[in-house]
Structure formats: C-alpha cells, structure tokens
Design a protein around this motif. Structure first.
Motif, PDB file in Angstrom:
ATOM      1  N   ALA A 143       0.824  -1.206   0.000  1.00  0.00           N
ATOM      2  CA  ALA A 143       0.000   0.000   0.000  1.00  0.00           C
ATOM      3  C   ALA A 143       0.860   1.258   0.000  1.00  0.00           C
ATOM      4  N   SER A 156       2.602   1.650  -3.491  1.00  0.00           N
ATOM      5  CA  SER A 156       1.676   1.956  -4.589  1.00  0.00           C
ATOM      6  C   SER A 156       0.900   3.242  -4.360  1.00  0.00           C
ATOM      7  N   ARG A 162      -1.625   3.603  -2.363  1.00  0.00           N
ATOM      8  CA  ARG A 162      -3.039   3.344  -2.128  1.00  0.00           C
ATOM      9  C   ARG A 162      -3.365   3.424  -0.634  1.00  0.00           C
ATOM     10  N   ARG A 163      -4.653   3.600  -0.349  1.00  0.00           N
ATOM     11  CA  ARG A 163      -5.095   3.692   1.040  1.00  0.00           C
ATOM     12  C   ARG A 163      -4.990   2.328   1.711  1.00  0.00           C
ATOM     13  N   LYS A 164      -4.501   2.337   2.948  1.00  0.00           N
ATOM     14  CA  LYS A 164      -4.384   1.090   3.694  1.00  0.00           C
ATOM     15  C   LYS A 164      -5.748   0.674   4.222  1.00  0.00           C
ATOM     16  N   ASP A 165      -6.011  -0.607   4.153  1.00  0.00           N
ATOM     17  CA  ASP A 165      -7.252  -1.164   4.704  1.00  0.00           C
ATOM     18  C   ASP A 165      -6.857  -2.350   5.586  1.00  0.00           C
TER      19      ASP A 165
END
Length: 744
Positions: A271, A274, A276-279
């Motif tokens: 994450a 890249s 992107r938002r961590k989930d």
C-alpha cells in the motif's frame, strides 16, 4: 455491502466457513488435510525406517537431544515423507552435539512412531498439534549413518543461526531466565519448565512469550530506521526491510503469529509503495488466505484463532476510547481463552496493563543479551526475574483464576452477542447522560457501574460449563493405572484413584486437564483405594499443585481405607495425608458400612463395601477400598485392585445382599487373579470397564476376558476405547468410549 467492497474479506470469510463445515463433517479433518497423502498410522511412518533429511529447530539438554528434520525422504525408495521430530537420549552411544547437526543433511536409522492422540476429555492432542505444523511422526533410538560437512542452502543457515542464538541464551542466562528469554527472542519454549509454563498460563500472560506482531514490528522498525539513517529513500528502505524481517520470522520457526504479522507488513508495504489507502481488514484477510492456503488445518489451531482474533478485535475497536477498548478487548478474548485453557485468569487484565508496556524493552534487552553476552545480558536477566516475581505475586491468588470448563460454540456466540449488545447500549446511555444535571449524571454513573458489574458476572456465568444433569462416571485412560471421575446430578464430584506406571505425570497431563475441561472447580472427595503408585502418583501431583498454588482446583476431603496401623501401606497413606494437609484438604479414613449421600437433582449414594476397618489382609490389593455408587436403578461398582481374600469377602457380601450392578470397574486392570466367576455371578454386571495400558503383565488377561464374555458382560478397555464415559438417567446407563466417539 461493505463486505462486498472488500473482496479479500469476502474470500477469507467464505474460505473459513467452508473449511469449518468440512471440519464438522469429516472426523480429524485438520490432521488428514495437514498430512495428506499420509496418515498418522501410515506403515511408512511406523516401525524401523531409514531416512535422509535436513536438520532444523535443534534443542539440547543434559538428558536429550531433539530436532526437526525437513525435506525427509525414505532412504530406500526416495519417497517424500512428512517432517519428523527425532529424539536422541544422551545415554545412547555416539550421540553427536546439536552444534554438529544444526542445518546439516543427515541420514538416520531408527524407530518411527506416531505422536500421542488425546484419549481423555481435555487432554492435549500432540498428534493434531504437530500435524498442523507439518510434522507427522517421531523417530526414536536413532543411529547416525552419515552427515554432510556444511549447511545446505538458506534453510540450513537459518537453522544454524537459530541454534547459535539458543546456545548463547543457555550460556549467558541463568536457568530460570533462559526459558523465557529463548521464548521471547526466537519462540523456543523447550527450555521452560512445566511449572513456569503453568505460572504464565494461570496468570493469563502466556501470550507475552509468543513471538507476535510486536516482535515483527520492532524488527521492521529497527531495520527501516537504520536504512533511513543511511539516507535510503522511504520506498527503497521499505523494500530493503522485507528480507531482514523475513529472516527474523524464519528464525522464530515461522510461528503462526509471526507469519501473520509478516503478511500484514507485506500488505502494508504494498500500500505504501503503490500510494493506495491502507485497509487493515483487507490486510488481515490476505494473511488469513495465505495461511490457510499453506495448510487449511490452521483454521482449527488455537494459535491461529488467537492471532487472527486479536488483530480483528484491535481493528474493530480502533475507534473506541483507549481505556474502554482495552476492557472490551480483554472481555471479547475470554471465550477463546476459556475454550483453549478451560479457565479464565481474572487478574490477567491488571497483569497485562502493568507488564505489557515493558515487553518491547524486555525483548530488546533479551536480544542484546543473546547477541553480545556477558554483562550485556544482565539487564535482561534482572528484567526477567522482576517479571517472574510479579507473576509469583499474582499466582498467590489462585482463586482468582476461574475454572470455566470448555464452553460450547453456542455459549461462545451467546457471550459475544451479549457483549456486543452491552457495548451498543453503553454507547447510547453515555450519549443520554450528557444532558442530565450534575446530580443526575452522578446517579446515572453509579447505576451504570452497578449494572456493569452484574453484567460481567452474567457474562462469566455464560462461559461456565453447567454441572452435569445426570450422574456421569468417567473411567479415564491413564495408561497402566486407574482413575475414575464421578459427577453428581446438579453438581458435586468424586475422584477415585489417579495414577499410572506407564504414563509420565498423569496428574498434570491427563487427570487435571479432564477436570478443567468438565468445569470442576472442587472435588468433594478424592478417594484412594490403596497406596500402589499406579493408583496414587497422579493424586500426589494434584495435591502438590494445589499446595503450591499451581491450580485453582480445590479438594475438600481425602478419603482412604482405614488399614492396619504400623503396616507399610498405612504409612504410605499417612504420608499422602500429610501432603493433603498442606493443600488444605481434610483426611478421613473409612471402612465397610460408611455411606455418603449426595442430594441434587436426584439422590446418589456412595457406599463403602470393603475393607473392614483395621483388618489384616495378605496384600494391599486385597485391602482395596471398594465403592458402590447407586443412582436410582443404575449402580456402579468400583473395585480398585481387590483380589484374593478381599474379593472373596466382597463376593460373600454381595451374595447375601443379592447385589447386582449395571457397571463394573474390573479389579486390578483385568488380571488373571481377579474378577472370578463366582464374583461375576454375584455382581451380574451388564458392562465392565478395564483400565489397562501397555504393560508387561498381560493385562487384561485372556481368562478374565473369557469369564466376562461368559457372563454376558459388554467390555470396554481404556487402551482401545480411551476414556469410557457412562451417563446414568436413573433408569438406564449409556456408555461410550472417547476414542470411538471422537472418530465416529
């Protein structure tokens, strides 16, 4: 809908549900899928074998050398076999050192055997535990045929480094601190004594000794910080951190919690790189899928359930106030604790709050001490001794460890549902109280506190296993020995004998786990039929543990036959009475004619039929305590080792009283000299249980079995059936064997 927007979560939930269904439908599913295409009783894994493989996870003590072998192949046919654990007694000739074996390729000849299965309720199932971890069998009496000169590949190097760290811990840490240090640093619990493990478990802090996400997080943070100091870019530092973190996970033996933490770190790194938002939920789901893909059997393992459950709770409670979330987290984990250990340490919340903040520092100190040794190990030693003193202080209050028994799935779901509902109501009440005046808020706070206390008590009661509704007699499988548990309708318990000549520490590993599993917090009576070791050494263990506060189980009365004073048998019983006094247990000597009455849902009587008080018999066996248990139309006769004149007296007594019994616990493990035809004619048992394990005496004897068959008696032998449980309704008696029922 939120679940549908998280495909990894949906996949993990569906996978877990499918595996749980298969586990419910297929007996021993976890073991079978873990060892496929082999089985625990596969001929290739038993008997004389010659194998080759790579040595890993070496442990060494003064008495024994043991290690795991990976990449195992049959030396004759070259077939790939499951991993094996090799046990090498130091007394054997030409035993190599652990340092010479770690990471090497070896060729061995030895005797293959399967691990021990659980044969009693609550007993640890070693075969299932090892199977999930990829180990399908063990090798004893090994002979070393060949050994390579150097480690083989990365796996061999990791094994050598792990053993080196272990040896340095043994060298620089005193005995009482070496076990916790090795467990903290490399996840090796082999150096810990059983009493120390029990101490950490009773105080609810055993999870601190497991290599967990904290260890992996510290390793990752340390490596990343070092790389940033060397002016590496954030993305580059994160990528370069992955190999050392993976190395540390490998050093811990790829424990499930460490591997789960690495998967989460891998997801987090993806994450970050890249953008992107961590989930966190997706990250945990990815870890679950990877673990179950490696072995679906992990779903049924307690360490997997604890690891995943703890992280899931932390994610769900992340938005809650920290103080409140800690309490909810503790309460939400109690069902898993109760199901795994059958007891709940009520002081563990305080223990975790006081000790957990120091754990990262203690881990770093242990790691520094293991690497540098000498004076560098002293701070870690002092820290571990301080932690041990703190645990000993908590253990001084054993009654604050609640024995719950093993809760069912329905109980666990009800508990979690009630807890979730309470959290929701508490949140609504908090919002409601905001508009009240000062006195109203104070009153509401008092009401909430009282309601919370009552609710916590209700939650604990939900987890507790209810008392047996009917009289239940369980003849435990203690190998070559004797042990019978009687649970009274609506409450109350009596344990008759408890010992073995073929099983090590039967009290700690077979009898006590069964009592905890059934939720027995107190034994009303602990009856000893006679002082032979195969009937009392487990009882001695239980009394010792109670006296030293290693268990919250209590024993009210020790019941023993009133043998002739001055005899060796009487002196042995008096020594046991002294130990009972240290445990706070009253001793009562009994003889023919005494009777105990248990009032509950139904009245159950326990009558002493033999021996006569202070009478000379030719042997301790002949003077065995014989008990008749009656519940309505059902009756059970417990005969100890009665034989000779003792059995003759008993036969005459039963003939005169026209006695007959539904169930007979056959005397003296089914020996040839007991359970005569005349005795069976007087007793007329519908069923009989013979408590016998592997032995050199030929128990049960063929002639005894023939006499039972001629009497029309159904026979259960604990060696074959495991523990035999008889449930009385007051009108009839239903019997089943633990092994037969489990594998049905």
């Amino acid at each position: 809908m939120k679940l549908l927007r998280r495909p990894l979560c949906l996949a993990a939930c569906l996978t877990a549900a499918l595996l749980a269904l298969l586990g419910a439908l297929i007996p021993d599913f976890a073991v079978r899928v873990s060892l496929y295409p082999y089985a625990l009783t596969d001929p290739a894994l038993t008997g004389p074998v010659e194998i080759t493989g790579q040595v890993s996870a070496v442990t060494e003590s003064e008495e024994r050398l043991s290690f795991r072998m990976t990449h195992v192949r049959d030396a004759a046919g070259g077939d790939r076999l499951p991993d094996v654990v090799v046990y090498w007694q130091k007394s054997a000739p030409s035993v190599p050192s652990g340092a010479a074996l770690a990471g090497r390729l070896v060729r061995l000849r030895g005797e293959g055997a399967s691990f021990e299965r659980a044969v009693n309720p609550g007993q640890f199932d070693a075969a299932a535990y090892y199977a999930v971890r990829g180990v399908g069998w063990k090798l004893t009496s090994p002979i070393l045929l060949s050994l390579t000169d150097g480690p083989s590949g990365a796996e061999g190097a990791v094994a050598s480094l792990r053993f080196l760290l272990r040896q340095r811990i043994v060298r620089y840490f005193p005995d009482e601190t070496a076990g916790p240090a090795a467990s903290l640093v490399i996840g090796d619990k082999s150096l810990m004594e059983a009493d120390d493990k029990r101490l950490w478990q009773m105080t609810g802090l055993s999870h601190m000794l497991a290599v967990s996400g904290m260890h992996v997080t510290l390793a990752a943070a340390g490596a990343e910080a070092l790389l940033r100091r060397l002016r590496a870019r954030p993305g580059t530092a994160r990528l370069m951190t992955l190999p050392p973190v993976l190395l540390y996970v490998a050093l811990t033996g790829f424990s499930i919690s460490a591997f789960r933490a690495f998967c989460l770190y891998l997801y987090d790194s993806g994450a970050v790189l890249s953008g992107r938002r961590k989930d966190p939920l997706n990250g945990l789901s990815l870890a679950v899928l990877l673990i179950l893909a490696s072995n679906p059997g992990w779903l049924f393992d307690a360490s997997f359930q604890f690891s995943v459950g703890a992280v899931l709770l932390l994610i769900l409670l992340s938005r809650m106030e920290r103080r409140r979330s800690a309490l909810v987290f503790y309460l939400a984990m109690l069902p898993l604790t109760a199901r795994s250990f059958c007891e709940v340490p009520l002081l563990s919340l305080a223990g975790n709050a006081l000790l957990l903040p120091f754990l990262p520092v203690l881990l770093l100190l242990c790691l520094v001490g293991a690497v540098f040794g000498g004076a560098a190990a002293l701070p870690a030693v002092w820290g571990l001794r301080g932690a041990a003193a703190f645990l000993s202080l908590l253990a001084r209050f054993p009654r604050l460890t609640l024995i719950t028994g093993c809760p069912g799935i329905g109980q666990m779901l009800l508990y979690e549902g009630l807890l979730a509902g309470a959290c929701f109501m508490g949140h609504r009440l908090k919002r409601f109280g905001g508009g009240l005046p000062g006195r109203g808020r104070f009153l509401l706070r008092g009401i909430r506190t009282a309601a919370a206390g009552l609710f916590l008590l209700l939650l604990l009661l939900v987890l507790c296993r209810p008392p047996a509704r009917d009289m239940t007699v369980t003849c435990l499988d203690v190998g070559q020995g004797d042990c019978t548990l009687i649970e009274m309708p609506g409450g109350g318990a009596v344990l008759v004998d408890g010992g073995s000549s073929s099983v090590n520490e039967p009290g700690r590993y077979r009898i006590l786990p069964c009592l905890l599993h059934k939720g027995i917090r107190r034994l009303d009576y602990l009856a000893v039929t006679h002082p032979d070791e195969d009937h009392i050494n487990g009882i001695r263990e239980i009394l010792t543990m109670a006296a030293s506060r290693q268990t919250s189980l209590s024993v009210s009365v020790l019941l023993m036959p009133d043998l002739l004073p001055g005899t060796p048998e009487r002196e042995a019983l008096e020594a046991l009475a002294d130990l009972a006094a240290e445990a706070g247990t009253k001793t009562v000597y009994t003889g023919r004619g005494d009777r105990l009455v248990f009032e509950g849902r139904r009245t159950v009587t326990l009558e002493v039929l033999s021996p006569r008080r202070r009478t000379a018999y030719e042997s301790a066996n002949a003077a065995s305590l014989v008990l008749a248990v009656r519940d309505g139309l059902c009756s059970v006769l417990l005969t100890g080792d009665a034989e000779g004149s003792g059995e003759e007296e008993l036969t005459a007594l039963l003939e005169n009283t026209a006695g007959s019994f539904t169930l007979l616990k056959a005397a003296h493990h089914g020996s040839r000299g007991s359970t005569s035809a005349a005795f069976l004619d007087a007793v007329k048992p519908a069923a009989a249980v013979i408590s016998a394990g592997r032995n050199v005496y030929g128990h049960p004897h063929a002639e005894t079995l023939m006499r039972l068959a001629e009497a029309g008696t159904e026979v259960f032998i604990t060696r074959e059936s495991g523990a035999v449980e008889a449930v009385s309704s007051g009108r009839d008696l239903a019997l089943c064997g633990f092994v037969r029922e489990k594998n049905r």
